[in-house]
Design an enzyme around this catalytic site. Structure first.
Site, mmCIF file in Angstrom:
data_model
loop_
_atom_site.group_PDB
_atom_site.id
_atom_site.type_symbol
_atom_site.label_atom_id
_atom_site.label_comp_id
_atom_site.label_asym_id
_atom_site.label_seq_id
_atom_site.Cartn_x
_atom_site.Cartn_y
_atom_site.Cartn_z
ATOM 1 N N GLU A 19 2.698 10.528 18.656
ATOM 2 C CA GLU A 19 1.424 10.163 17.991
ATOM 3 C C GLU A 19 0.555 9.313 18.942
ATOM 4 O OE1 GLU A 19 1.832 8.465 13.922
ATOM 5 O OE2 GLU A 19 0.816 6.715 14.723
ATOM 6 N N LYS A 61 11.633 9.396 13.597
ATOM 7 C CA LYS A 61 10.314 8.865 13.236
ATOM 8 C C LYS A 61 9.716 8.048 14.389
ATOM 9 C CE LYS A 61 6.652 7.911 10.894
ATOM 10 N NZ LYS A 61 6.131 6.656 11.139
ATOM 11 N N SER A 98 6.145 9.619 7.144
ATOM 12 C CA SER A 98 4.882 9.738 7.883
ATOM 13 C C SER A 98 3.782 10.323 7.017
ATOM 14 C CB SER A 98 5.058 10.621 9.119
ATOM 15 O OG SER A 98 3.839 10.690 9.806
ATOM 16 N N ASN A 100 9.307 1.846 8.777
ATOM 17 C CA ASN A 100 9.391 2.179 10.205
ATOM 18 C C ASN A 100 10.423 1.278 10.892
ATOM 19 O OD1 ASN A 100 7.673 4.316 10.664
ATOM 20 N ND2 ASN A 100 5.858 3.034 10.869
ATOM 21 N N HIS A 156 8.374 10.455 16.742
ATOM 22 C CA HIS A 156 7.152 11.015 16.144
ATOM 23 C C HIS A 156 5.993 10.095 16.507
ATOM 24 C CE1 HIS A 156 4.098 10.701 12.979
ATOM 25 N NE2 HIS A 156 4.285 11.987 12.734
ATOM 26 N N ASN A 157 6.227 8.795 16.364
ATOM 27 C CA ASN A 157 5.158 7.839 16.650
ATOM 28 C C ASN A 157 4.840 7.760 18.140
ATOM 29 O OD1 ASN A 157 5.358 7.416 13.927
ATOM 30 N ND2 ASN A 157 5.234 5.199 14.052
ATOM 31 N N ASN A 176 8.930 -5.816 -6.948
ATOM 32 C CA ASN A 176 8.252 -6.368 -5.773
ATOM 33 C C ASN A 176 8.630 -7.834 -5.632
ATOM 34 O OD1 ASN A 176 6.121 -5.654 -3.738
ATOM 35 N ND2 ASN A 176 5.281 -7.552 -4.543
ATOM 36 N N HIS A 187 23.328 3.574 50.249
ATOM 37 C CA HIS A 187 23.584 4.141 48.923
ATOM 38 C C HIS A 187 23.977 5.617 48.969
ATOM 39 C CE1 HIS A 187 22.425 0.541 46.788
ATOM 40 N NE2 HIS A 187 21.328 0.451 47.535
ATOM 41 N N VAL A 198 0.830 -1.213 0.000
ATOM 42 C CA VAL A 198 0.000 0.000 0.000
ATOM 43 C C VAL A 198 0.863 1.260 0.000
ATOM 44 C CG1 VAL A 198 -1.663 1.311 1.390
ATOM 45 C CG2 VAL A 198 -1.920 -1.159 1.155
HETATM 46 C C1 6PG Z 1 2.727 7.627 10.218
HETATM 47 C C2 6PG Z 1 2.286 6.564 11.140
HETATM 48 C C3 6PG Z 1 2.637 5.255 10.560
HETATM 49 C C4 6PG Z 1 2.184 4.203 11.362
HETATM 50 C C5 6PG Z 1 2.096 3.854 12.590
HETATM 51 C C6 6PG Z 1 1.788 3.449 13.879
HETATM 52 O O1 6PG Z 1 3.500 8.457 10.678
HETATM 53 O O2 6PG Z 1 2.300 7.626 9.072
HETATM 54 O O3 6PG Z 1 2.937 6.694 12.367
HETATM 55 O O4 6PG Z 1 4.014 5.145 10.392
HETATM 56 O O5 6PG Z 1 0.823 4.210 11.041
HETATM 57 O O6 6PG Z 1 1.248 2.877 11.935
HETATM 58 O O7 6PG Z 1 1.336 2.132 13.908
HETATM 59 P P1 6PG Z 1 0.766 1.402 15.140
HETATM 60 O O8 6PG Z 1 -0.246 2.301 15.771
HETATM 61 O O9 6PG Z 1 0.136 0.211 14.510
HETATM 62 O O10 6PG Z 1 1.925 1.065 16.000
#
Ligand code: 6PG
Length: 646
Positions: free
Chosen positions: A373, A366, A311, A285, A369-370, A215, A628, A195
């Site tokens: 997130e 990254k 991302s 990732n 970042h997650n 692929n 300690h 995808v």
């Molecule tokens: C992004 C997202 C992507 C990913 C993560 C988190 O920045 O586009 O962070 O890299 O969707 O899927 O995945 P999980 O929630 O499954 O850990």
């Protein structure tokens, strides 16, 4: 088309020949047969009974295999055959035709082979026959076309070694390609047409770059070409050799496959075909430690390896992702025109393709970042849950509220999509009610917490947001009788809509302070020199955590300020909004609703603001039972002890 050739992948049972041959077949698209399938029934019965086959038993079998090879050869087709091919005399039978027959002998440590065979449950060859196979095995002689390949690597690595050896043996690189090698005219290659990879390939081609695509399953390449082939200039390839040959030098190859072992397999497959100065970019990732390891290995071969966090999900990959790039300056300069063309741009026109540092810096960025997130998603979800479950607000009302907040400094992609999600209906019901609450996670959330803990950074919000997902799918929960969140009047604790908004805002400040704190600590530890202001500017568009606050964070962090300044520069706001966060967490607790991330944000703020913490007693306890030592508030110095054991 090249003249037909036969490749016999030979080895005793357990050598992995079927798997390796399957990979070669995927790469080359040749006709494929397993020699075992040609055994007459009498042979199969003997083997079932554990009776070794004699040369007489094998004669009709070998003849049938050879007949099949000849029929393919006459049709102009090359073949791959898996066969134990133990004796030279047997191989002589298989060679009885016009086209060259190359024998690839998969060999290795015999105890490894025996243990592999012992683990098998799906094969008619009992492990006891392995000894007789070794006894009959005759090594390839100098006059035979063939080579020994060690079975120690992964199947993809072994397949790649075979490709190289066949090229050497036949002096013909076109042999291992189903079609003639393409001219080296593609500007960039994209390996991995899932995808995300498909979306990226389309994005790249749409910006005018001629894009080679490959692929692991060539049928997916066919499907891709059928669906999108007319959207840009693509060069579809069926093998690594063909793919690499189609690229102009230095080659720029973007890899978008599942993180982990698949990345190593792809590198093993590509590397034999690459030349000094070529660049491979891992866009997935990946764990930054893997990226560091791969970068060293590739550098030792004169190749560049660039770990890039991508991302924005499928839509971002297609229309403009945020890219967090880690790699050598020289490689980045080669990639820059492509990255800047495909990446998102912030409102001020700045690119969201940011070269954050060398080797693992991009993937570490990254990962964090997650981590942020996860925290951002969890606090929005907790506020939603409190509003819906305890305060009885409808999904549409909450969507209205989130939309209104999205017109404030809280504007963000995650808030926007949360509002949008809450408006979907299906069969007269809000669609969100049909979604299971068991949350998934793929690795980066856990890594962001682990590296933070390893580096001694308080990542409470990141950890708790991950643990909230664990709890949602825990076995304890499965076994527990389900309880509804108790209806709880929003005004009982003075929880206004504005106080929820303020709580969300403070929680976000904490999440960013913690997440960016890990990036700073990692950058210091690995000497990456990451500019956090630049990272925040790169997150302003394209990525999942994009939002209005990132501009402010970038301004605060300019000049190398510590991430703590995100909170410190908002100290007045923190004092003003803290009562709201306390009220929201208290209300959630009284209503029986989890506030895992909001509570964590609150506790973090209470801790960092506190004049005195419970840890004074911790220090005393440590000293009491383990001597300690501690520091004192009334004296300078370290290593004081208490009067406990005087
Ligand atoms: C992004 C997202 C992507 C990913 C993560 C988190 O920045 O586009 O962070 O890299 O969707 O899927 O995945 P999980 O929630 O499954 O850990």
């Amino acid at each position: 088309m090249s003249e037909p050739i036969h490749v016999v992948v030979m080895g005793v049972s357990g050598s992995g020949k079927t798997t390796v041959a399957g990979i070669l077949q995927d790469r080359w698209g040749w006709e494929f047969a397993e020699a075992d399938e040609f055994h007459p029934q009498a042979n199969i019965d003997k083997m079932h009974a554990g009776i070794p086959l004699t040369d007489e038993d094998r004669a009709p079998w070998l003849k049938l295999i050879r007949e099949w090879m000849t029929s393919q050869e006459k049709a102009g087709k090359s073949t791959i055959v898996t066969c134990s091919a133990l004796k030279k005399g047997y191989r002589d039978v298989l060679r009885e035709g016009g086209a060259p027959v190359v024998f690839m002998h998969l060999d290795g440590d015999h105890s490894l082979l025996a243990s592999r065979l012992a683990a098998r449950t799906d094969h008619f060859m009992p492990p006891s026959l392995l000894d007789s196979q070794f006894a009959t095995l005759e090594d390839l002689t100098a006059d035979e076309l063939g080579a020994v390949v060690d079975i120690a690597g992964t199947p993809a690595e072994i397949a790649s070694q075979i490709e190289v050896k066949i090229k050497e043996l036949t002096h013909d690189s076109a042999r291992t390609s189903a079609v003639e090698p393409a001219e080296a005219t593609a500007n960039v290659g994209l390996y991995g047409l899932g995808v995300m990879g498909s979306a990226l390939a389309r994005n790249i081609a749409s910006r005018g770059f001629k894009t080679a695509v490959l692929n692991i399953d060539p049928q997916q390449t066919d499907r891709f070409m059928e669906a999108y082939g007319s959207q840009g200039e693509f060069v579809p390839a069926k093998s690594a050799a063909e793919f690499v040959a189609s690229l102009e030098r230095p080659r720029k190859i973007l890899v978008m496959v599942t993180a982990g072992a698949p990345v190593d397999s792809v590198l093993a497959e590509l590397s034999p075909h690459l030349e000094s100065g070529d660049i491979v970019v891992d866009m997935g990732n990946s764990n930054f430690r893997d990226t560091r390891r791969r970068e060293v290995a590739m550098r030792q071969r004169g190749l560049y390896f660039v770990g890039t966090g991508t991302s924005g999900g499928e839509e971002g990959a297609l229309t403009g992702p945020a890219l967090m790039i880690g790699g050598a300056d020289a490689a980045y300069e080669q990639l820059r025109p492509i990255f800047e063309a495909i990446a998102a741009r912030a409102e001020d026109g700045a690119t969201c393709a940011v070269h954050v540092g060398p080797d693992g810096a991009g993937h570490l960025t990254k990962t964090l970042h997650n981590g942020i997130e996860y925290a951002d998603m969890e606090v929005i979800a907790e506020i939603y849950h409190l509003l819906h479950g305890a305060f009885g607000r409808s999904n549409a009302e909450i969507a209205d509220l989130f939309e209104a907040w999205n017109d404030t400094e809280l504007r963000s992609y995650l808030l926007e999509i949360s509002a949008a999600i809450l408006r979907y209906t299906s069969d007269g019901e809000d669609f969100i009610e049909k979604v299971s609450d068991r949350a998934g996670h793929k690795g980066t959330g856990a890594w962001s917490s682990m590296i933070g803990i390893e580096l001694g950074v308080d990542v409470g919000m990141l950890v708790n947001s991950l643990l909230a997902r664990f709890a949602s799918a825990s076995k304890t929960r499965d076994a527990w009788p389900a309880l509804e969140v108790a209806p709880y009047p929003a005004d009982a604790f003075g929880v206004s809509d504005e106080s929820l908004r303020e709580a969300l805002l403070l929680a976000k400040l904490v999440a960013y302070t913690q997440g960016l704190g890990v990036i700073r600590a990692a950058s210091d530890s690995f000497e990456w020199g990451i500019d956090l202001a630049g990272v925040c500017r790169g997150w302003r568009a394209g990525c999942i955590i994009r939002g209005a606050m990132l501009d402010d964070f970038a301004n605060v962090l300019d000049g190398g300020a510590d991430p703590a300044s995100i909170l410190l520069s908002s100290a007045d706001l923190v004092e003003q909004y803290l009562p709201s966060l306390r009220r929201v967490v208290a209300a959630a607790s009284l209503a029986g609703a989890p506030s895992v991330a909001l509570g964590s944000a609150l506790n973090y703020l209470e801790s960092v603001r506190a004049d005195r913490l419970p840890t004074a007693l911790i220090q005393a306890q440590r000293d009491y039972f383990g001597a300690h030592g501690f520091e004192r508030v009334d004296m300078e110095g370290k290593g004081f002890h208490g009067p406990w054991h005087d």
